[in-house]
Design an enzyme around this catalytic site. Structure first.
Site, PDB file in Angstrom:
ATOM      1  N   HIS A 159      20.115  43.581  12.222  1.00  0.00           N
ATOM      2  CA  HIS A 159      20.971  42.391  12.214  1.00  0.00           C
ATOM      3  C   HIS A 159      20.575  41.314  13.222  1.00  0.00           C
ATOM      4  O   HIS A 159      21.144  40.228  13.219  1.00  0.00           O
ATOM      5  CB  HIS A 159      22.439  42.766  12.463  1.00  0.00           C
ATOM      6  CG  HIS A 159      22.735  43.112  13.887  1.00  0.00           C
ATOM      7  ND1 HIS A 159      22.548  44.366  14.389  1.00  0.00           N
ATOM      8  CD2 HIS A 159      23.194  42.359  14.919  1.00  0.00           C
ATOM      9  CE1 HIS A 159      22.884  44.375  15.670  1.00  0.00           C
ATOM     10  NE2 HIS A 159      23.275  43.179  16.025  1.00  0.00           N
TER      11      HIS A 159
HETATM   12  C1  UD1 Z   1      27.023  39.138  16.820  1.00  0.00           C
HETATM   13  C2  UD1 Z   1      26.477  38.984  18.237  1.00  0.00           C
HETATM   14  C3  UD1 Z   1      25.382  40.000  18.484  1.00  0.00           C
HETATM   15  C4  UD1 Z   1      25.851  41.413  18.170  1.00  0.00           C
HETATM   16  C5  UD1 Z   1      26.425  41.449  16.759  1.00  0.00           C
HETATM   17  C6  UD1 Z   1      27.023  42.806  16.507  1.00  0.00           C
HETATM   18  C7  UD1 Z   1      26.505  36.677  19.077  1.00  0.00           C
HETATM   19  C8  UD1 Z   1      25.685  35.486  19.379  1.00  0.00           C
HETATM   20  N1  UD1 Z   1      25.888  37.650  18.419  1.00  0.00           N
HETATM   21  O1  UD1 Z   1      25.956  38.839  15.920  1.00  0.00           O
HETATM   22  O2  UD1 Z   1      25.010  39.963  19.853  1.00  0.00           O
HETATM   23  O3  UD1 Z   1      24.754  42.274  18.254  1.00  0.00           O
HETATM   24  O4  UD1 Z   1      27.469  40.470  16.636  1.00  0.00           O
HETATM   25  O5  UD1 Z   1      27.170  43.087  15.161  1.00  0.00           O
HETATM   26  O6  UD1 Z   1      27.655  36.713  19.427  1.00  0.00           O
HETATM   27  N2  UD1 Z   1      29.612  37.844   8.963  1.00  0.00           N
HETATM   28  C9  UD1 Z   1      30.418  38.237   7.924  1.00  0.00           C
HETATM   29  N3  UD1 Z   1      31.535  38.947   8.228  1.00  0.00           N
HETATM   30  C10 UD1 Z   1      31.913  39.281   9.479  1.00  0.00           C
HETATM   31  C11 UD1 Z   1      31.086  38.860  10.536  1.00  0.00           C
HETATM   32  C12 UD1 Z   1      29.945  38.143  10.251  1.00  0.00           C
HETATM   33  O7  UD1 Z   1      30.123  37.981   6.764  1.00  0.00           O
HETATM   34  O8  UD1 Z   1      32.964  39.941   9.659  1.00  0.00           O
HETATM   35  C13 UD1 Z   1      28.358  37.114   8.651  1.00  0.00           C
HETATM   36  C14 UD1 Z   1      28.557  35.607   8.543  1.00  0.00           C
HETATM   37  O9  UD1 Z   1      27.694  35.156   7.547  1.00  0.00           O
HETATM   38  C15 UD1 Z   1      28.091  35.116   9.902  1.00  0.00           C
HETATM   39  C16 UD1 Z   1      26.983  36.106  10.225  1.00  0.00           C
HETATM   40  O10 UD1 Z   1      27.414  37.347   9.688  1.00  0.00           O
HETATM   41  O11 UD1 Z   1      27.630  33.786   9.867  1.00  0.00           O
HETATM   42  C17 UD1 Z   1      26.724  36.262  11.714  1.00  0.00           C
HETATM   43  O12 UD1 Z   1      27.933  36.620  12.422  1.00  0.00           O
HETATM   44  P1  UD1 Z   1      28.093  36.278  13.985  1.00  0.00           P
HETATM   45  O13 UD1 Z   1      29.318  36.883  14.502  1.00  0.00           O
HETATM   46  O14 UD1 Z   1      27.898  34.824  14.220  1.00  0.00           O
HETATM   47  O15 UD1 Z   1      26.833  36.987  14.625  1.00  0.00           O
HETATM   48  P2  UD1 Z   1      26.250  38.456  14.431  1.00  0.00           P
HETATM   49  O16 UD1 Z   1      24.933  38.332  13.773  1.00  0.00           O
HETATM   50  O17 UD1 Z   1      27.274  39.320  13.815  1.00  0.00           O
HETATM   51  N1  UDP Z   2      28.118  50.650  13.782  1.00  0.00           N
HETATM   52  C1  UDP Z   2      29.052  51.102  12.845  1.00  0.00           C
HETATM   53  N2  UDP Z   2      28.798  50.900  11.525  1.00  0.00           N
HETATM   54  C2  UDP Z   2      27.658  50.306  11.077  1.00  0.00           C
HETATM   55  C3  UDP Z   2      26.706  49.874  12.042  1.00  0.00           C
HETATM   56  C4  UDP Z   2      26.976  50.042  13.378  1.00  0.00           C
HETATM   57  O1  UDP Z   2      30.085  51.668  13.212  1.00  0.00           O
HETATM   58  O2  UDP Z   2      27.506  50.169   9.857  1.00  0.00           O
HETATM   59  C5  UDP Z   2      28.424  50.838  15.211  1.00  0.00           C
HETATM   60  C6  UDP Z   2      27.367  51.592  15.971  1.00  0.00           C
HETATM   61  O3  UDP Z   2      27.561  52.980  15.835  1.00  0.00           O
HETATM   62  C7  UDP Z   2      27.591  51.087  17.387  1.00  0.00           C
HETATM   63  C8  UDP Z   2      27.982  49.641  17.172  1.00  0.00           C
HETATM   64  O4  UDP Z   2      28.457  49.568  15.820  1.00  0.00           O
HETATM   65  O5  UDP Z   2      28.641  51.781  18.011  1.00  0.00           O
HETATM   66  C9  UDP Z   2      26.800  48.763  17.361  1.00  0.00           C
HETATM   67  O6  UDP Z   2      27.087  47.495  16.899  1.00  0.00           O
HETATM   68  P1  UDP Z   2      25.965  46.472  16.392  1.00  0.00           P
HETATM   69  O7  UDP Z   2      24.733  47.189  16.024  1.00  0.00           O
HETATM   70  O8  UDP Z   2      26.621  45.634  15.371  1.00  0.00           O
HETATM   71  O9  UDP Z   2      25.769  45.534  17.668  1.00  0.00           O
HETATM   72  P2  UDP Z   2      24.878  45.622  18.996  1.00  0.00           P
HETATM   73  O10 UDP Z   2      25.139  46.920  19.666  1.00  0.00           O
HETATM   74  O11 UDP Z   2      23.458  45.420  18.604  1.00  0.00           O
HETATM   75  O12 UDP Z   2      25.362  44.454  19.793  1.00  0.00           O
END
Ligand code: UD1
Ligand code: UDP
Length: 361
Positions: free
Chosen positions: A202
């Site tokens: 991601h």
């Molecule tokens: C965010 C964090 C990242 C973290 C990740 C965990 C920032 C800058 N990034 O990234 O550090 O590792 O969360 O998962 O804060 N979207 C959905 N549904 C949701 C959430 C997101 O469809 O419930 C989609 C949307 O298209 C959105 C994209 O995911 O534009 C990115 O979501 P966003 O929260 O901006 O950043 P992450 O990539 O999730």
């Molecule tokens: N995780 C989850 N379901 C998923 C993918 C990740 O429960 O489908 C959990 C994972 O076990 C961990 C956390 O989400 O506890 C990590 O989040 P993510 O990878 O989104 O973010 P990051 O740690 O890179 O910020």
């Protein structure tokens, strides 16, 4: 004593669960959910499964560009802080929700507490690196998960009120491991223990580069093993926009599913033959579960997993993932890199101590 917690993404909810449980034994906690993540399988299921208390405030921010998302959070968090007047604000990790909480608190001169302080990739192109550096520099109390995190802070001149407590994700892992085995089974996913690779992708550096995203999914399609991939919505969107989803449709060995719950994820991690990821949390969980990890990034904040030989950084543009996986022999998962599973309790005790001597903040 009143602490106000700001969180709103999947990994933050995993961290909030154990800390909140401990904090509420000693003080009042107000929970503010920014709503940065909002799909049921990215947020709601974590509240339910991890028994996270119902938020006192749901800001409903959702997705937007960095500036808009962070700015709207900042505005709304400030309003809540003015209303609640907490003794301290608690933020986690390195997302936009973290930075917004940190800025709102520090501008109002409310003491700021950062859990998972001191992590560095030294790659300023990562949005997370900006968020964590800025947050650390305006924090009053910093909880570092590792020795290296303490050192990183020291190098930046931050030494006061830094506590090396271990990693709250390890607390969560220990607390939930057997619950995961009881509640779910691999059969639900059509998988057999140690006969599949678990993957998550991601990070912006992978999803926002066509070449890297292509290389990653192309390499998955050439593996002999089943690749089980709970797909982050960001990655699904990018694969669809770029036409790369075709690679997945054509490959018999890639099984993509919607994001899974935390307990499902723990089960999938523990039984995987290996884990391929760009997630921060998943790299650590691979280590907790004693499963070899392949990290599709140029660097990691969790350097100790690489140094002990249990995690291997892989460049999907230059290396043959199949070969790397085949040749990698993880060494030893026994070093207690992330503490003793009591980080949350230590955090709650230290916060209680600080708030009862507020002159220390
Ligand atoms: C965010 C964090 C990242 C973290 C990740 C965990 C920032 C800058 N990034 O990234 O550090 O590792 O969360 O998962 O804060 N979207 C959905 N549904 C949701 C959430 C997101 O469809 O419930 C989609 C949307 O298209 C959105 C994209 O995911 O534009 C990115 O979501 P966003 O929260 O901006 O950043 P992450 O990539 O999730
Ligand atoms: N995780 C989850 N379901 C998923 C993918 C990740 O429960 O489908 C959990 C994972 O076990 C961990 C956390 O989400 O506890 C990590 O989040 P993510 O990878 O989104 O973010 P990051 O740690 O890179 O910020």
């Amino acid at each position: 004593m009143k602490v106000l917690t700001v969180a709103g993404t999947r990994p933050q909810l995993v961290k909030v669960a154990p800390v909140s449980r401990e904090l509420r034994k000693q003080m009042k906690e107000i929970l503010v959910n920014t709503g940065q993540h909002y799909d049921y399988n990215m947020a709601g299921v974590f509240f339910e499964e991890l028994h996270i208390p119902k938020p006192d405030y749901d800001l409903g921010i959702g997705s937007a560009s960095h500036g808009k998302q962070t700015g709207e959070m900042l505005k709304k968090i400030e309003e809540v802080l003015v209303e609640e007047k907490p003794d301290a604000v608690l933020v986690y990790g390195d997302t936009n929700s973290t930075l917004a909480g940190a800025l709102a608190a520090s501008k109002l001169h409310i003491p700021l507490i950062h859990v998972e302080a001191g992590l560095r990739s030294y790659n300023k192109k990562m949005p997370e690196e900006i968020n964590r550096v800025l947050t650390d520099h305006v924090s009053n109390v910093l909880f570092a998960p590792t020795e290296r995190a303490v050192e990183n802070l020291r190098k930046e001149g931050i030494g006061e009120n830094v506590f090396h407590v271990g990693d709250v994700m390890y607390d969560a892992f220990l607390y939930n491991s057997s619950l995961a085995e009881k509640k779910y089974s691999l059969e639900m996913f059509g998988l057999e223990s140690k006969k599949y690779l678990l993957a998550t992708i991601h990070r912006a550096e992978n999803t926002d580069s066509w070449e890297r995203l292509h290389a990653i999914f192309q390499s998955f399609s050439t593996l002999n093993d089943t690749v089980f991939l709970p797909l982050h919505p960001r990655t699904r969107r990018k694969l669809e926009e770029n036409g790369l989803i075709e690679i997945v449709h054509k490959a018999d060995n890639i099984k993509i599913v919607e994001p899974v719950s935390y307990l499902e994820m723990l089960l999938l991690e523990k039984h995987a033959k290996a884990i391929v990821t760009d997630s921060g949390g998943v790299q650590k969980e691979a280590y907790f579960a004693k499963v070899p990890c392949f990290t599709l990034r140029a660097e990691t904040e969790w350097v100790e997993t690489v140094e002990v030989g249990c995690n291997r950084l892989v460049n999907p543009l230059e290396e043959d993932l199949a070969k790397v996986i085949q040749q990698f022999e993880p060494t030893d998962f026994s070093a207690p890199l992330y503490g003793d599973g009591k980080a949350s309790e230590k955090i709650a005790n230290i916060i209680a101590d600080f708030l009862s001597n507020s002159s220390r903040l």
